[in-house]
Design an enzyme around this catalytic site. Structure first.
Site, PDB file in Angstrom:
ATOM      1  N   ASP A  99      60.770 -16.433  48.560  1.00 17.13           N
ATOM      2  CA  ASP A  99      59.379 -16.444  48.124  1.00 17.13           C
ATOM      3  C   ASP A  99      58.786 -15.065  47.902  1.00 17.13           C
ATOM      4  O   ASP A  99      57.570 -14.885  47.931  1.00 17.13           O
ATOM      5  CB  ASP A  99      58.539 -17.189  49.159  1.00 17.13           C
ATOM      6  CG  ASP A  99      58.735 -16.649  50.576  1.00 17.13           C
ATOM      7  OD1 ASP A  99      59.166 -15.488  50.730  1.00 17.13           O
ATOM      8  OD2 ASP A  99      58.449 -17.387  51.540  1.00 17.13           O
ATOM      9  N   GLU A 121      66.877 -21.649  49.209  1.00 18.32           N
ATOM     10  CA  GLU A 121      65.793 -21.843  50.168  1.00 18.32           C
ATOM     11  C   GLU A 121      64.566 -22.393  49.444  1.00 18.32           C
ATOM     12  O   GLU A 121      63.448 -21.903  49.577  1.00 18.32           O
ATOM     13  CB  GLU A 121      65.451 -20.554  50.926  1.00 18.32           C
ATOM     14  CG  GLU A 121      64.657 -20.810  52.200  1.00 18.32           C
ATOM     15  CD  GLU A 121      64.233 -19.531  52.911  1.00 18.32           C
ATOM     16  OE1 GLU A 121      64.802 -19.264  53.995  1.00 18.32           O
ATOM     17  OE2 GLU A 121      63.375 -18.808  52.398  1.00 18.32           O
ATOM     18  N   GLU A 135      53.197 -15.564  49.445  1.00 21.18           N
ATOM     19  CA  GLU A 135      54.497 -16.237  49.369  1.00 21.18           C
ATOM     20  C   GLU A 135      54.396 -17.714  48.995  1.00 21.18           C
ATOM     21  O   GLU A 135      55.247 -18.237  48.279  1.00 21.18           O
ATOM     22  CB  GLU A 135      55.248 -16.072  50.696  1.00 21.18           C
ATOM     23  CG  GLU A 135      55.754 -14.667  50.969  1.00 21.18           C
ATOM     24  CD  GLU A 135      54.723 -13.747  51.583  1.00 21.18           C
ATOM     25  OE1 GLU A 135      55.074 -12.580  51.867  1.00 21.18           O
ATOM     26  OE2 GLU A 135      53.565 -14.178  51.784  1.00 21.18           O
ATOM     27  N   HIS A 216      54.413  -8.754  60.939  1.00 20.29           N
ATOM     28  CA  HIS A 216      54.219  -8.014  59.684  1.00 20.29           C
ATOM     29  C   HIS A 216      53.415  -8.764  58.633  1.00 20.29           C
ATOM     30  O   HIS A 216      53.138  -8.228  57.570  1.00 20.29           O
ATOM     31  CB  HIS A 216      55.583  -7.675  59.069  1.00 20.29           C
ATOM     32  CG  HIS A 216      56.279  -8.869  58.494  1.00 20.29           C
ATOM     33  ND1 HIS A 216      56.948  -9.774  59.280  1.00 20.29           N
ATOM     34  CD2 HIS A 216      56.378  -9.326  57.223  1.00 20.29           C
ATOM     35  CE1 HIS A 216      57.454 -10.723  58.508  1.00 20.29           C
ATOM     36  NE2 HIS A 216      57.112 -10.488  57.261  1.00 20.29           N
ATOM     37  N   ARG A 218      50.920 -10.274  56.023  1.00 22.10           N
ATOM     38  CA  ARG A 218      49.691  -9.756  55.420  1.00 22.10           C
ATOM     39  C   ARG A 218      48.451 -10.489  55.925  1.00 22.10           C
ATOM     40  O   ARG A 218      47.403  -9.878  56.153  1.00 22.10           O
ATOM     41  CB  ARG A 218      49.750  -9.899  53.885  1.00 22.10           C
ATOM     42  CG  ARG A 218      50.722  -8.969  53.186  1.00 22.10           C
ATOM     43  CD  ARG A 218      50.770  -9.311  51.702  1.00 22.10           C
ATOM     44  NE  ARG A 218      51.747  -8.506  50.981  1.00 22.10           N
ATOM     45  CZ  ARG A 218      51.468  -7.363  50.353  1.00 22.10           C
ATOM     46  NH1 ARG A 218      50.242  -6.899  50.385  1.00 22.10           N
ATOM     47  NH2 ARG A 218      52.406  -6.685  49.716  1.00 22.10           N
ATOM     48  N   HIS A 248      57.052  -2.794  62.218  1.00 26.63           N
ATOM     49  CA  HIS A 248      57.160  -2.764  60.760  1.00 26.63           C
ATOM     50  C   HIS A 248      56.581  -1.455  60.222  1.00 26.63           C
ATOM     51  O   HIS A 248      55.657  -0.880  60.796  1.00 26.63           O
ATOM     52  CB  HIS A 248      56.412  -3.959  60.172  1.00 26.63           C
ATOM     53  CG  HIS A 248      56.771  -4.275  58.758  1.00 26.63           C
ATOM     54  ND1 HIS A 248      56.187  -3.659  57.681  1.00 26.63           N
ATOM     55  CD2 HIS A 248      57.669  -5.140  58.233  1.00 26.63           C
ATOM     56  CE1 HIS A 248      56.694  -4.133  56.550  1.00 26.63           C
ATOM     57  NE2 HIS A 248      57.596  -5.044  56.868  1.00 26.63           N
TER      58      HIS A 248
END
Length: 378
Positions: A99, A121, A135, A216, A218, A248
């Protein structure tokens, strides 16, 4: 013998590289295919570490990342760069995974050239276009026109059917991340030196229960990160607990975690780990605290409970199976759920022994056979 079909595999991040290198190995070893690879460099150092350990040398490297790059600028560079590679290679099939912006742009560039797209996936859905962001929309875009959808689980396959995807194009294969984890675990058994970099921390925290951690996402930037940091600070106050946290590289993560957690005796803020060392971190941890998608799949393969610091997950199979639990980013809830696993043996064992729903380590070979059988034409 028929001419081998050219398969162009496109990826750009560390998680994509981990989940695709077993498939790349399978394609390279199969005379029915001419395997070509293109990396975008959406992650750089972390991507290169996986390529090196897996022995994958890309045929094309776009190296697209720039400091403080916006998503639309990244998308534009990816779309034109990947398109140019496809014009050069003229593949019969383009394979993308997951994604990411690289996956979405690789699929779109192939679609513009009427090249069949294969989605590894496929079918993961949270049901919320803002969580995970961006994503959720990236994978829905790919799913809208992919020629083959390789779903990791029946739940993912059913999500695709609900979107009126042709059932004949959907195949449940398991998740290639389990193939990768089995591969790297075997490598470490043969070459322990590959994962000896954590030995100092293992010695420092001897006798403590280690919580492995990643963060990590967003959508957690800002208040969410502060809640996570507060929870870790409170958990690390326990004398029987230590937290190992590969931080990260994103400054939205680092600024908060360094401000809140640096210098705490029972917290090790370390640089991002390469793949062998991350597999080792899971192995030595009592449980994993994460907002990652891949860790929700990997940790159960090694019998480690996962507490997911997100409000939604596109991997509900883990929650349903009992290997994962959604805890969000509220500090009180993270502390309460973690404490329950640390102090309640029955609760811990129920999660640790739950069946991993994400695969058996043979997904890449299944995908290669399906690619050979389906006879997709450019």
């Amino acid at each position: 013998m028929s001419t081998p079909r050219t398969i162009l595999t496109v990826f750009g991040t560390r998680p994509e590289a981990i989940k695709l290198f077993p498939l790349i190995h399978a394609l390279e070893d199969d005379p029915r295919f001419r395997s070509r690879t293109c990396v975008s460099g959406q992650h750089r150092g972390m991507l290169d570490q996986v390529l090196e350990i897996a022995g994958v040398v890309p045929h094309h490297d776009l190296d697209v990342m720039q400091p403080d790059q916006t998503l639309d600028a990244l998308t534009a560079r990816l779309l034109t760069g990947l398109g140019a590679v496809m014009d050069l290679e003229k593949p019969d099939v383009v394979v993308v995974q997951g994604d990411t912006a690289t996956a979405m742009c690789g699929a779109l560039a192939a679609y513009y050239r009427k090249i069949p797209v294969v989605h590894v996936e496929a079918g993961l859905r949270s049901g919320n276009i803002h969580h995970p962001w961006p994503e959720e929309v990236n994978r829905k875009v790919i799913g809208s026109f992919a020629a083959l959808h390789f779903a990791p689980t029946e739940t993912a396959a059913e999500a695709l059917r609900r979107e009126n995807i042709d059932p004949a194009t959907i195949h449940v294969t398991g998740n290639t991340v389990i193939d990768a984890l089995h591969w790297i675990t075997a490598r470490i058994a043969q070459e322990p030196s590959l994962a000896q970099g954590l030995a100092g921390l293992e010695q420092r925290f001897a006798g403590k229960r280690i919580i492995g951690m990643t963060s990590h996402r967003r959508e957690n930037f800002g208040e969410g990160m502060r809640g996570i940091a507060d929870a870790v600070k409170r958990l690390a106050a326990r004398p029987d607990v230590a937290v190992i946290f590969p931080v990260h590289l994103n400054p939205n993560v680092r600024a908060v975690m360094n401000a809140e957690l640096a210098g705490l005796d029972n917290v090790a803020l370390i640089e991002p780990l390469d793949y062998p060392h991350f597999a080792r971190l899971i192995a030595i941890s009592t449980l994993m605290l994460t907002d990652s998608g891949g860790v929700q799949e990997e940790a159960p393969a090694l019998g480690k409970p996962v507490l997911v610091m997100r409000e939604t997950t596109e991997r509900p199979e883990g929650v349903a199976a009992g290997t994962a639990r959604l805890v969000g980013t509220d500090a009180d809830r993270i502390v309460a759920e973690t404490t329950r696993l640390l102090d309640d043996t029955d609760a811990y064992e129920a999660m640790a022994r739950a069946h991993n729903p994400f695969g058996d380590g043979k997904s890449s070979q299944r995908i290669a056979e399906l690619l050979a059988d389906r006879g997709l034409a450019g």
